[in-house]
Design a protein around this motif. Sequence first.
Motif, short mmCIF file in Angstrom:
data_model
loop_
_atom_site.label_atom_id
_atom_site.label_comp_id
_atom_site.label_asym_id
_atom_site.label_seq_id
_atom_site.Cartn_x
_atom_site.Cartn_y
_atom_site.Cartn_z
N TRP A 11 0.81 -1.21 0.00
CA TRP A 11 0.00 0.00 0.00
C TRP A 11 0.85 1.27 0.00
O TRP A 11 0.43 2.30 -0.51
CB TRP A 11 -0.94 0.00 1.20
N SER A 12 2.06 1.22 0.56
CA SER A 12 2.93 2.41 0.58
C SER A 12 3.32 2.86 -0.82
O SER A 12 3.74 4.00 -1.00
CB SER A 12 4.21 2.12 1.38
N ASN A 13 3.18 1.99 -1.80
CA ASN A 13 3.52 2.32 -3.18
C ASN A 13 2.29 2.77 -3.97
O ASN A 13 2.36 2.93 -5.19
CB ASN A 13 4.17 1.14 -3.89
N SER A 14 1.16 2.98 -3.31
CA SER A 14 -0.08 3.36 -3.98
C SER A 14 -0.45 4.81 -3.69
O SER A 14 -0.71 5.18 -2.54
CB SER A 14 -1.22 2.45 -3.53
N HIS A 15 -0.49 5.61 -4.74
CA HIS A 15 -0.92 7.01 -4.61
C HIS A 15 -2.37 7.07 -4.10
O HIS A 15 -2.70 7.92 -3.27
CB HIS A 15 -0.80 7.72 -5.96
N THR A 16 -3.20 6.17 -4.57
CA THR A 16 -4.60 6.14 -4.13
C THR A 16 -4.70 5.86 -2.64
O THR A 16 -5.50 6.48 -1.94
CB THR A 16 -5.39 5.08 -4.92
N ARG A 18 -2.53 6.65 -0.44
CA ARG A 18 -2.11 7.89 0.22
C ARG A 18 -3.24 8.91 0.21
O ARG A 18 -3.50 9.58 1.20
CB ARG A 18 -0.86 8.46 -0.46
N GLN A 19 -3.94 9.03 -0.93
CA GLN A 19 -5.05 9.99 -1.04
C GLN A 19 -6.14 9.71 -0.01
O GLN A 19 -6.76 10.64 0.49
CB GLN A 19 -5.67 9.93 -2.44
N LEU A 26 3.51 8.34 0.40
CA LEU A 26 3.67 7.60 -0.84
C LEU A 26 5.15 7.39 -1.10
O LEU A 26 5.94 8.34 -1.02
CB LEU A 26 3.05 8.36 -2.01
N GLU A 30 3.40 8.83 -8.53
CA GLU A 30 1.93 8.85 -8.61
C GLU A 30 1.44 8.08 -9.83
O GLU A 30 0.46 7.34 -9.77
CB GLU A 30 1.45 10.30 -8.67
N ASP A 33 0.96 3.99 -9.66
CA ASP A 33 0.10 3.43 -8.63
C ASP A 33 -0.42 2.05 -9.06
O ASP A 33 -1.10 1.93 -10.08
CB ASP A 33 -1.08 4.38 -8.41
#
Length: 151
Positions: A11-16, A18-19, A26, A30, A33
């Motif tokens: 999840w740390s590699n997902s911009h979504t 983070r949003q 992140l 971006e 993702d």
Amino acid sequence: TKTDVFISYCWSNSHTARQFNQVPALVGREQADPRAIAAALQDGAKLKVWLDVKTMSHGGQLFEHIAAGLQNTRQAVVFISDEYARSDNCRMELQFAAKSLKKPIIPIICGTGDEWRPTVAAMLLPGLPTQPLDTRTAGSAADLVPLILAN
């Protein structure tokens, strides 16, 4: 439900992620993702995609849902990164897919570092191609779809 692709990522590699404040920061680009790439595979390539946040019901039995998702997919797309390699859950998914189920795995490099290369997670990958798919240099999620389909 049978799927074409199982998306395995941190999840740390997902911009979504983070949003939606699911992670504090992140790590990566971006445009790279894994959730956006999953959507591009599903919407653009019309593949049936297993993605944790779209497929699993909220609540318990996390590992049972993941195991069933891996058992019922044709292949796994693994977004490998330093964060992925450090995650017990991600390594468990990869080990189950690679060793227990012997699923075809498409590795995609994401994140920002290369500390994952000498790890158990890297050992479990079926061998990185000479020119691995690398989200750190690719354009958008849609740009990766044909590359994933070609593997």
